[in-house]
Design a protein around this motif. Sequence first.
Motif, PDB file in Angstrom:
ATOM      1  N   VAL A  36      -4.418   1.172 -11.557  1.00 22.20           N
ATOM      2  CA  VAL A  36      -4.143   2.023 -10.388  1.00 22.20           C
ATOM      3  C   VAL A  36      -4.413   3.480 -10.725  1.00 22.20           C
ATOM      4  O   VAL A  36      -4.950   4.232  -9.899  1.00 22.20           O
ATOM      5  CB  VAL A  36      -2.687   1.818  -9.891  1.00 22.20           C
ATOM      6  N   GLY A  37      -4.094   3.901 -11.961  1.00 25.38           N
ATOM      7  CA  GLY A  37      -4.308   5.288 -12.376  1.00 25.38           C
ATOM      8  C   GLY A  37      -5.772   5.686 -12.419  1.00 25.38           C
ATOM      9  O   GLY A  37      -6.093   6.878 -12.312  1.00 25.38           O
ATOM     10  N   THR A  38      -6.676   4.731 -12.566  1.00 24.75           N
ATOM     11  CA  THR A  38      -8.101   5.061 -12.617  1.00 24.75           C
ATOM     12  C   THR A  38      -8.723   5.170 -11.225  1.00 24.75           C
ATOM     13  O   THR A  38      -9.851   5.633 -11.098  1.00 24.75           O
ATOM     14  CB  THR A  38      -8.884   3.993 -13.413  1.00 24.75           C
ATOM     15  N   ARG A  39      -8.003   4.746 -10.229  1.00 25.62           N
ATOM     16  CA  ARG A  39      -8.518   4.763  -8.855  1.00 25.62           C
ATOM     17  C   ARG A  39      -8.157   6.081  -8.169  1.00 25.62           C
ATOM     18  O   ARG A  39      -7.194   6.756  -8.572  1.00 25.62           O
ATOM     19  CB  ARG A  39      -7.911   3.607  -8.053  1.00 25.62           C
ATOM     20  N   PRO A  40      -8.897   6.467  -7.125  1.00 29.40           N
ATOM     21  CA  PRO A  40      -8.530   7.678  -6.378  1.00 29.40           C
ATOM     22  C   PRO A  40      -7.134   7.531  -5.752  1.00 29.40           C
ATOM     23  O   PRO A  40      -6.726   6.426  -5.408  1.00 29.40           O
ATOM     24  CB  PRO A  40      -9.590   7.770  -5.282  1.00 29.40           C
ATOM     25  N   LYS A  41      -6.438   8.628  -5.612  1.00 30.73           N
ATOM     26  CA  LYS A  41      -5.079   8.635  -5.044  1.00 30.73           C
ATOM     27  C   LYS A  41      -5.151   8.387  -3.543  1.00 30.73           C
ATOM     28  O   LYS A  41      -5.891   9.041  -2.819  1.00 30.73           O
ATOM     29  CB  LYS A  41      -4.420   9.983  -5.332  1.00 30.73           C
ATOM     30  N   ILE A  42      -4.345   7.425  -3.088  1.00 27.55           N
ATOM     31  CA  ILE A  42      -4.256   7.147  -1.647  1.00 27.55           C
ATOM     32  C   ILE A  42      -3.367   8.207  -1.017  1.00 27.55           C
ATOM     33  O   ILE A  42      -2.245   8.452  -1.477  1.00 27.55           O
ATOM     34  CB  ILE A  42      -3.667   5.741  -1.386  1.00 27.55           C
ATOM     35  N   THR A  43      -3.869   8.855   0.043  1.00 29.55           N
ATOM     36  CA  THR A  43      -3.064   9.864   0.732  1.00 29.55           C
ATOM     37  C   THR A  43      -2.458   9.339   2.029  1.00 29.55           C
ATOM     38  O   THR A  43      -1.423   9.819   2.467  1.00 29.55           O
ATOM     39  CB  THR A  43      -3.903  11.115   1.048  1.00 29.55           C
ATOM     40  N   SER A  44      -3.115   8.354   2.646  1.00 28.88           N
ATOM     41  CA  SER A  44      -2.563   7.736   3.851  1.00 28.88           C
ATOM     42  C   SER A  44      -3.271   6.407   4.080  1.00 28.88           C
ATOM     43  O   SER A  44      -4.327   6.150   3.496  1.00 28.88           O
ATOM     44  CB  SER A  44      -2.710   8.644   5.081  1.00 28.88           C
ATOM     45  N   HIS A  45      -2.673   5.602   4.934  1.00 22.97           N
ATOM     46  CA  HIS A  45      -3.251   4.285   5.210  1.00 22.97           C
ATOM     47  C   HIS A  45      -2.771   3.769   6.557  1.00 22.97           C
ATOM     48  O   HIS A  45      -1.769   4.242   7.100  1.00 22.97           O
ATOM     49  CB  HIS A  45      -2.867   3.280   4.112  1.00 22.97           C
TER      50      HIS A  45
ATOM     51  N   VAL B  44       0.838  -1.208   0.000  1.00 24.93           N
ATOM     52  CA  VAL B  44       0.000   0.000   0.000  1.00 24.93           C
ATOM     53  C   VAL B  44       0.872   1.256   0.000  1.00 24.93           C
ATOM     54  O   VAL B  44       0.539   2.247  -0.652  1.00 24.93           O
ATOM     55  CB  VAL B  44      -0.989  -0.013   1.186  1.00 24.93           C
ATOM     56  N   SER B  45       2.015   1.217   0.677  1.00 29.09           N
ATOM     57  CA  SER B  45       2.929   2.367   0.655  1.00 29.09           C
ATOM     58  C   SER B  45       3.433   2.636  -0.756  1.00 29.09           C
ATOM     59  O   SER B  45       3.565   3.797  -1.167  1.00 29.09           O
ATOM     60  CB  SER B  45       4.112   2.128   1.597  1.00 29.09           C
ATOM     61  N   ASP B  46       3.727   1.556  -1.502  1.00 29.70           N
ATOM     62  CA  ASP B  46       4.151   1.734  -2.890  1.00 29.70           C
ATOM     63  C   ASP B  46       3.046   2.371  -3.724  1.00 29.70           C
ATOM     64  O   ASP B  46       3.301   3.256  -4.544  1.00 29.70           O
ATOM     65  CB  ASP B  46       4.565   0.391  -3.502  1.00 29.70           C
ATOM     66  N   LEU B  47       1.803   1.932  -3.525  1.00 30.53           N
ATOM     67  CA  LEU B  47       0.686   2.546  -4.244  1.00 30.53           C
ATOM     68  C   LEU B  47       0.522   4.010  -3.850  1.00 30.53           C
ATOM     69  O   LEU B  47       0.295   4.871  -4.703  1.00 30.53           O
ATOM     70  CB  LEU B  47      -0.611   1.783  -3.963  1.00 30.53           C
ATOM     71  N   GLU B  48       0.653   4.277  -2.561  1.00 33.94           N
ATOM     72  CA  GLU B  48       0.492   5.647  -2.057  1.00 33.94           C
ATOM     73  C   GLU B  48       1.542   6.583  -2.646  1.00 33.94           C
ATOM     74  O   GLU B  48       1.245   7.728  -2.983  1.00 33.94           O
ATOM     75  CB  GLU B  48       0.594   5.617  -0.524  1.00 33.94           C
ATOM     76  N   SER B  49       2.772   6.078  -2.786  1.00 33.65           N
ATOM     77  CA  SER B  49       3.850   6.929  -3.308  1.00 33.65           C
ATOM     78  C   SER B  49       3.886   6.955  -4.836  1.00 33.65           C
ATOM     79  O   SER B  49       4.712   7.654  -5.420  1.00 33.65           O
ATOM     80  CB  SER B  49       5.198   6.435  -2.774  1.00 33.65           C
ATOM     81  N   GLY B  50       3.003   6.177  -5.488  1.00 29.27           N
ATOM     82  CA  GLY B  50       2.968   6.162  -6.951  1.00 29.27           C
ATOM     83  C   GLY B  50       3.969   5.196  -7.568  1.00 29.27           C
ATOM     84  O   GLY B  50       4.171   5.201  -8.780  1.00 29.27           O
ATOM     85  N   ASN B  51       4.595   4.374  -6.762  1.00 28.64           N
ATOM     86  CA  ASN B  51       5.581   3.409  -7.250  1.00 28.64           C
ATOM     87  C   ASN B  51       4.860   2.115  -7.637  1.00 28.64           C
ATOM     88  O   ASN B  51       4.953   1.099  -6.972  1.00 28.64           O
ATOM     89  CB  ASN B  51       6.641   3.151  -6.177  1.00 28.64           C
ATOM     90  N   THR B  52       4.134   2.169  -8.767  1.00 23.12           N
ATOM     91  CA  THR B  52       3.336   1.009  -9.174  1.00 23.12           C
ATOM     92  C   THR B  52       4.210  -0.163  -9.613  1.00 23.12           C
ATOM     93  O   THR B  52       3.786  -1.315  -9.514  1.00 23.12           O
ATOM     94  CB  THR B  52       2.351   1.379 -10.296  1.00 23.12           C
ATOM     95  N   ALA B  53       5.433   0.096 -10.056  1.00 25.81           N
ATOM     96  CA  ALA B  53       6.329  -1.001 -10.452  1.00 25.81           C
ATOM     97  C   ALA B  53       6.675  -1.861  -9.240  1.00 25.81           C
ATOM     98  O   ALA B  53       6.654  -3.093  -9.318  1.00 25.81           O
ATOM     99  CB  ALA B  53       7.592  -0.447 -11.099  1.00 25.81           C
ATOM    100  N   ALA B  54       6.962  -1.223  -8.119  1.00 25.72           N
ATOM    101  CA  ALA B  54       7.274  -1.981  -6.898  1.00 25.72           C
ATOM    102  C   ALA B  54       6.028  -2.687  -6.377  1.00 25.72           C
ATOM    103  O   ALA B  54       6.107  -3.830  -5.906  1.00 25.72           O
ATOM    104  CB  ALA B  54       7.848  -1.053  -5.828  1.00 25.72           C
TER     105      ALA B  54
END
Length: 152
Positions: free
Chosen positions: A93-102, A61-71
């Motif tokens: 992932v680009g079509t989903r809302p941006k995660i700001t925290s988790h 989830v941290s990778d998704l939050e930071s935009g690191n979709t490759a990781a």
Amino acid sequence: MGYFPPSPPPPPKKNTTRTVLIIVGAVLALCCCGAVVGGFALFKTAKNAVGPVQDSADAFVSDLESGNTAAAYASLCPQARSAFTAAQFDQIVGTRPKITSHDIVSAFVRNINGKTTASADAQLRYADGSSETHTLVMVKDSGTWRVCGNPY
């Protein structure tokens, strides 16, 4: 008047009640100590089983939050990676809302008929102000927990 010899001393009192109470107290103390040690060992075992699941879910989830979709894509299980390419994953992932925290709020490990699986619940907060609890299904692959269901 006759001579009466002094009466013999009374027999010593037996403190059986005291002895029984001491033994019962010692047994209770041992039981309490055993329960504390057993509880601590159980807690450590559960923590050791669930900790790596929480860490893997948090990293994903941290990778998704930071935009690191490759990781994030690399941390998927082989079955999930075979379902779509890295480019397709990035597009999803680009079509989903941006995660700001988790927060990873819970994790569970199950062993059913020799197959070990796990899940982690992540509380996701998005840039649009919404939030949701999302369950990540995980499997162990080559000693590493990987997201293998409901990936974001």
